[in-house]
Scaffold this motif. Structure first.
Motif, PDB file in Angstrom:
ATOM      1  N   LEU A   1     -61.534  41.903  16.106  1.00  0.00           N
ATOM      2  CA  LEU A   1     -61.965  40.660  15.478  1.00  0.00           C
ATOM      3  C   LEU A   1     -60.794  39.692  15.499  1.00  0.00           C
ATOM      4  O   LEU A   1     -59.700  40.033  15.060  1.00  0.00           O
ATOM      5  CB  LEU A   1     -62.411  40.897  14.035  1.00  0.00           C
ATOM      6  N   TYR A   2     -61.020  38.497  16.015  1.00  0.00           N
ATOM      7  CA  TYR A   2     -59.958  37.496  16.043  1.00  0.00           C
ATOM      8  C   TYR A   2     -60.579  36.119  16.252  1.00  0.00           C
ATOM      9  O   TYR A   2     -61.784  35.999  16.490  1.00  0.00           O
ATOM     10  CB  TYR A   2     -58.924  37.802  17.124  1.00  0.00           C
ATOM     11  N   GLY A   3     -59.759  35.098  16.167  1.00  0.00           N
ATOM     12  CA  GLY A   3     -60.277  33.746  16.350  1.00  0.00           C
ATOM     13  C   GLY A   3     -59.206  32.714  16.074  1.00  0.00           C
ATOM     14  O   GLY A   3     -58.001  32.992  16.159  1.00  0.00           O
ATOM     15  N   TRP A   4     -59.632  31.515  15.706  1.00  0.00           N
ATOM     16  CA  TRP A   4     -58.697  30.428  15.470  1.00  0.00           C
ATOM     17  C   TRP A   4     -59.366  29.321  14.666  1.00  0.00           C
ATOM     18  O   TRP A   4     -60.596  29.230  14.569  1.00  0.00           O
ATOM     19  CB  TRP A   4     -58.180  29.853  16.790  1.00  0.00           C
ATOM     20  N   VAL A   5     -58.524  28.468  14.086  1.00  0.00           N
ATOM     21  CA  VAL A   5     -58.932  27.232  13.434  1.00  0.00           C
ATOM     22  C   VAL A   5     -58.276  26.097  14.212  1.00  0.00           C
ATOM     23  O   VAL A   5     -57.082  26.156  14.528  1.00  0.00           O
ATOM     24  CB  VAL A   5     -58.489  27.199  11.963  1.00  0.00           C
TER      25      VAL A   5
ATOM     26  N   ALA B   1     -60.920  26.276  22.584  1.00  0.00           N
ATOM     27  CA  ALA B   1     -59.652  25.549  22.561  1.00  0.00           C
ATOM     28  C   ALA B   1     -58.479  26.275  23.208  1.00  0.00           C
ATOM     29  O   ALA B   1     -57.744  25.671  24.002  1.00  0.00           O
ATOM     30  CB  ALA B   1     -59.314  25.173  21.114  1.00  0.00           C
ATOM     31  N   PRO B   2     -58.219  27.564  22.942  1.00  0.00           N
ATOM     32  CA  PRO B   2     -57.025  28.186  23.519  1.00  0.00           C
ATOM     33  C   PRO B   2     -57.112  28.408  25.027  1.00  0.00           C
ATOM     34  O   PRO B   2     -56.114  28.764  25.652  1.00  0.00           O
ATOM     35  CB  PRO B   2     -56.948  29.541  22.789  1.00  0.00           C
ATOM     36  N   ASN B   3     -58.281  28.210  25.622  1.00  0.00           N
ATOM     37  CA  ASN B   3     -58.454  28.474  27.049  1.00  0.00           C
ATOM     38  C   ASN B   3     -58.119  27.273  27.925  1.00  0.00           C
ATOM     39  O   ASN B   3     -58.505  27.252  29.091  1.00  0.00           O
ATOM     40  CB  ASN B   3     -59.903  28.899  27.328  1.00  0.00           C
ATOM     41  N   ASN B   4     -57.418  26.291  27.386  1.00  0.00           N
ATOM     42  CA  ASN B   4     -57.135  25.067  28.125  1.00  0.00           C
ATOM     43  C   ASN B   4     -55.663  24.708  28.045  1.00  0.00           C
ATOM     44  O   ASN B   4     -55.003  24.961  27.038  1.00  0.00           O
ATOM     45  CB  ASN B   4     -57.959  23.906  27.558  1.00  0.00           C
ATOM     46  N   TYR B   5     -55.166  24.092  29.121  1.00  0.00           N
ATOM     47  CA  TYR B   5     -53.805  23.580  29.096  1.00  0.00           C
ATOM     48  C   TYR B   5     -53.650  22.472  28.064  1.00  0.00           C
ATOM     49  O   TYR B   5     -52.644  22.386  27.371  1.00  0.00           O
ATOM     50  CB  TYR B   5     -53.440  23.001  30.471  1.00  0.00           C
TER      51      TYR B   5
ATOM     52  N   VAL C   1     -69.351  30.361  35.344  1.00  0.00           N
ATOM     53  CA  VAL C   1     -68.162  30.956  35.955  1.00  0.00           C
ATOM     54  C   VAL C   1     -67.172  29.978  36.607  1.00  0.00           C
ATOM     55  O   VAL C   1     -65.973  30.216  36.542  1.00  0.00           O
ATOM     56  CB  VAL C   1     -68.556  32.065  36.960  1.00  0.00           C
ATOM     57  N   PRO C   2     -67.564  28.880  37.279  1.00  0.00           N
ATOM     58  CA  PRO C   2     -66.531  28.076  37.934  1.00  0.00           C
ATOM     59  C   PRO C   2     -65.712  27.267  36.942  1.00  0.00           C
ATOM     60  O   PRO C   2     -66.149  27.001  35.818  1.00  0.00           O
ATOM     61  CB  PRO C   2     -67.326  27.135  38.847  1.00  0.00           C
ATOM     62  N   GLY C   3     -64.524  26.854  37.368  1.00  0.00           N
ATOM     63  CA  GLY C   3     -63.799  25.852  36.598  1.00  0.00           C
ATOM     64  C   GLY C   3     -62.471  26.318  36.051  1.00  0.00           C
ATOM     65  O   GLY C   3     -62.244  27.502  35.820  1.00  0.00           O
ATOM     66  N   ILE C   4     -61.588  25.345  35.798  1.00  0.00           N
ATOM     67  CA  ILE C   4     -60.266  25.589  35.226  1.00  0.00           C
ATOM     68  C   ILE C   4     -60.344  25.621  33.708  1.00  0.00           C
ATOM     69  O   ILE C   4     -59.634  26.383  33.053  1.00  0.00           O
ATOM     70  CB  ILE C   4     -59.290  24.493  35.688  1.00  0.00           C
ATOM     71  N   GLU C   5     -61.219  24.796  33.127  1.00  0.00           N
ATOM     72  CA  GLU C   5     -61.252  24.617  31.680  1.00  0.00           C
ATOM     73  C   GLU C   5     -62.416  25.382  31.042  1.00  0.00           C
ATOM     74  O   GLU C   5     -63.337  25.822  31.730  1.00  0.00           O
ATOM     75  CB  GLU C   5     -61.402  23.130  31.355  1.00  0.00           C
ATOM     76  N   ALA C   6     -62.351  25.484  29.722  1.00  0.00           N
ATOM     77  CA  ALA C   6     -63.457  26.013  28.920  1.00  0.00           C
ATOM     78  C   ALA C   6     -63.471  25.261  27.598  1.00  0.00           C
ATOM     79  O   ALA C   6     -62.443  24.741  27.161  1.00  0.00           O
ATOM     80  CB  ALA C   6     -63.318  27.508  28.682  1.00  0.00           C
ATOM     81  N   GLN C   7     -64.624  25.202  26.948  1.00  0.00           N
ATOM     82  CA  GLN C   7     -64.704  24.463  25.692  1.00  0.00           C
ATOM     83  C   GLN C   7     -63.924  25.128  24.567  1.00  0.00           C
ATOM     84  O   GLN C   7     -63.579  24.486  23.579  1.00  0.00           O
ATOM     85  CB  GLN C   7     -66.173  24.304  25.268  1.00  0.00           C
TER      86      GLN C   7
ATOM     87  N   PHE D   1     -73.095  33.736  28.723  1.00  0.00           N
ATOM     88  CA  PHE D   1     -71.665  33.756  29.036  1.00  0.00           C
ATOM     89  C   PHE D   1     -71.241  32.394  29.576  1.00  0.00           C
ATOM     90  O   PHE D   1     -72.077  31.549  29.935  1.00  0.00           O
ATOM     91  CB  PHE D   1     -71.344  34.851  30.061  1.00  0.00           C
ATOM     92  N   ILE D   2     -69.925  32.178  29.637  1.00  0.00           N
ATOM     93  CA  ILE D   2     -69.395  30.923  30.157  1.00  0.00           C
ATOM     94  C   ILE D   2     -69.740  30.796  31.632  1.00  0.00           C
ATOM     95  O   ILE D   2     -69.571  31.737  32.407  1.00  0.00           O
ATOM     96  CB  ILE D   2     -67.871  30.854  29.950  1.00  0.00           C
TER      97      ILE D   2
END
Length: 381
Positions: free
Chosen positions: A25-29, A147-151, A139-145, A136-137
Motif C-alpha cells: 500500500l502506498y501513494g502520494w499527496v 504525478a510521480p510518473n512525469n518529468y 500503453v504508448p507515451g512518455i507521460e502519465a496522469q 490500465f494506462i
C-alpha cells in the motif's frame, strides 16, 4: 518490466510490517499552485487547467502486488488498484466509471477508480509474457496522469488530449533483451465495457533497445477499429525515442497522429457526444474526419542526487479543433527544476509559455498566448 525485481519500499508499508510483504500500500499527496496571464481557464494546458489558484490535484492510494518476473520456474500473478481524488480526475475519468460526476454534474473535485487490473506472468512463453486484464494506462507515451510518473508537473499539449486508460486485455512478450512486443484487445479509449461507446479495438506495439542501452524506439498502433465517432474513439499511431547522451543527460521524444471519422460539425444539426467536442468541418459538411498531429521532446540534466532540470518543447496541430475546441496549431515550451527533500518529498517549480498560432484559443478564447508559473509538491507515503 519483465525480468526486473520489485525492490521498491514505501514509508507506509515500512510502518505497517517493515516492508516485508509482496502486497504493498502506498501513494502520494500532490497539492499545486499556479499563476498566469489567463484569468478564466488555462486550458488546453493540463493538469492545472484552473487558473491562478491553489488546489489539490491528486490524493492517491495504491494497492499493488507485482508478479515475480525474474524467475522462470512457475506462473505468477499480481494485481493493481488505484483510488484517486482531486481535480485531476478530469483527466483520468473514463465513461462508465463514475463519470457522471464530471460529464453530468461538472464537479471540480472528484473520485476515480483509475486503474484496476490483474497481471498473470507466464515464463514459458519466449523470455516471459505478462497478461494484463482490466482497466490500465493506455500503453504508448512518455507521460502519465499520475504525478510521480512525469518529468514535469504540467503536461505537454500532446498528452493533455490523448487517451488515458483502456479496458481489456494486453499481452506483453519479451522476445529477448533487445525486442519486446505487445498485442491487446480493448473496448476502445476511456470507456467501460458496458457503455454504448465500447467497441472491439486492437493494439499492437514493438519496442527495440540497442545493445549499448543508449537508445530505445517504441512504436504503437493503439485502439484501432473503424474509427467512427464515439466517446474518445481516437485512432492513435505513436512513436517514442529515448536517447542517453551520458550518465547525467538524456532525452525522450514522442510523435503521434490521431483521428476520428464522422465527427459532427460544430453548429450543425447532429448533437455531439456528451463530454466530446464537435469539429470545425468545411461549410456544408454535417460530419468530417478530425485529425491531430503532435511532437514533443524532453531534455533532462541531472545536477545532483537530489536535483535535475527538464526542458520540454511541444507542437500540436489540432486541425479541426475536435480535441482542444479550437482549430489551431499550438506550441509550448517549459523549463522545470525538480528537487527532492529527503526521500519522500518532491517539489517541481516550472515556467511555461505557449501560443495558439491561428486564433485566440486560451482563456476561453480571449488570448492567443499564455504564460504560467506553477509548481506542485509531491509527498510520497
Amino acid at each position: 518490466m519483465i525480468g526486473e525485481p520489485d525492490t521498491n519500499s514505501y514509508p507506509l508499508m515500512t510502518s505497517i510490517n517493515g516492508a516485508r510483504s509482496r502486497t504493498k500500500l502506498y501513494g502520494w499527496v500532490d497539492p499545486t499552485l499556479n499563476f498566469g496571464t489567463s484569468t478564466h481557464s488555462n486550458a488546453p494546458e493540463a493538469n492545472d487547467d484552473y487558473s491562478n489558484r491553489f488546489e489539490m490535484n491528486q490524493l492517491v492510494l495504491y494497492a499493488e502486488r507485482l508478479p515475480d518476473s525474474v524467475q522462470r520456474d512457475h506462473i505468477d500473478w499480481g494485481y493493481h488498484l488505484t483510488a484517486l481524488y482531486g481535480t485531476d480526475y478530469h483527466f483520468t475519468m473514463a465513461k462508465g466509471y463514475l463519470s457522471g460526476q464530471l460529464l453530468n454534474d461538472h464537479h471540480q473535485y472528484g473520485f476515480d477508480p483509475t486503474l484496476e487490473y490483474i497481471d498473470v506472468y507466464i515464463p514459458q512463453v519466449a523470455q516471459g509474457m505478462n497478461l494484463r486484464f482490466g482497466r490500465f494506462i493506455s500503453v504508448p507515451g512518455i507521460e502519465a496522469q499520475l504525478a510521480p510518473n512525469n518529468y514535469i508537473f504540467s503536461h505537454s499539449l500532446l498528452y493533455a488530449i490523448d487517451p488515458f486508460t483502456d479496458t481489456g486485455l494486453m499481452a506483453t512478450v519479451k522476445l529477448n533483451d533487445r525486442w519486446l512486443v505487445q498485442l491487446g484487445l480493448t473496448a476502445g479509449h476511456d470507456v467501460a465495457l458496458w457503455t454504448p461507446d465500447a467497441k472491439p479495438s486492437g493494439t499492437g506495439c514493438l519496442s527495440y533497445t540497442t545493445h549499448s542501452v543508449n537508445d530505445n524506439i517504441y512504436v504503437c498502433a493503439n485502439g484501432i477499429n473503424d474509427g467512427k465517432y464515439a466517446y474518445n474513439n481516437l485512432q492513435q499511431y505513436d512513436a517514442t525515442w529515448y536517447h542517453k547522451f551520458s550518465k547525467t543527460v538524456h532525452m525522450a521524444t514522442e510523435s503521434w497522429y490521431m483521428y476520428e471519422r464522422d465527427v459532427p460539425a460544430l453548429g450543425g444539426t447532429i448533437q455531439p457526444e456528451l463530454g466530446a467536442n464537435a469539429a470545425y468541418c468545411l461549410p456544408g459538411e454535417v460530419r468530417c474526419t478530425a485529425p491531430e498531429y503532435a511532437v514533443v521532446n524532453f531534455l533532462q540534466k541531472e545536477l545532483s542526487v537530489h536535483d535535475f532540470l527538464s526542458f520540454r518543447s511541444d507542437f500540436l496541430d489540432d486541425k479541426k479543433g475536435q480535441r482542444t475546441g479550437y482549430a489551431s496549431k499550438y506550441s509550448e515550451n517549459t523549463v522545470m527544476w525538480c528537487h527532492w527533500i529527503g526521500t519522500s518529498v518532491q517539489i517541481r517549480p516550472e515556467i511555461r509559455y505557449e501560443r495558439a498560432w491561428d486564433r485566440k484559443a486560451y482563456d476561453n478564447g480571449r488570448r492567443q498566448n499564455q504564460l504560467t508559473v506553477a509548481s506542485d509538491l509531491i509527498y510520497h507515503f
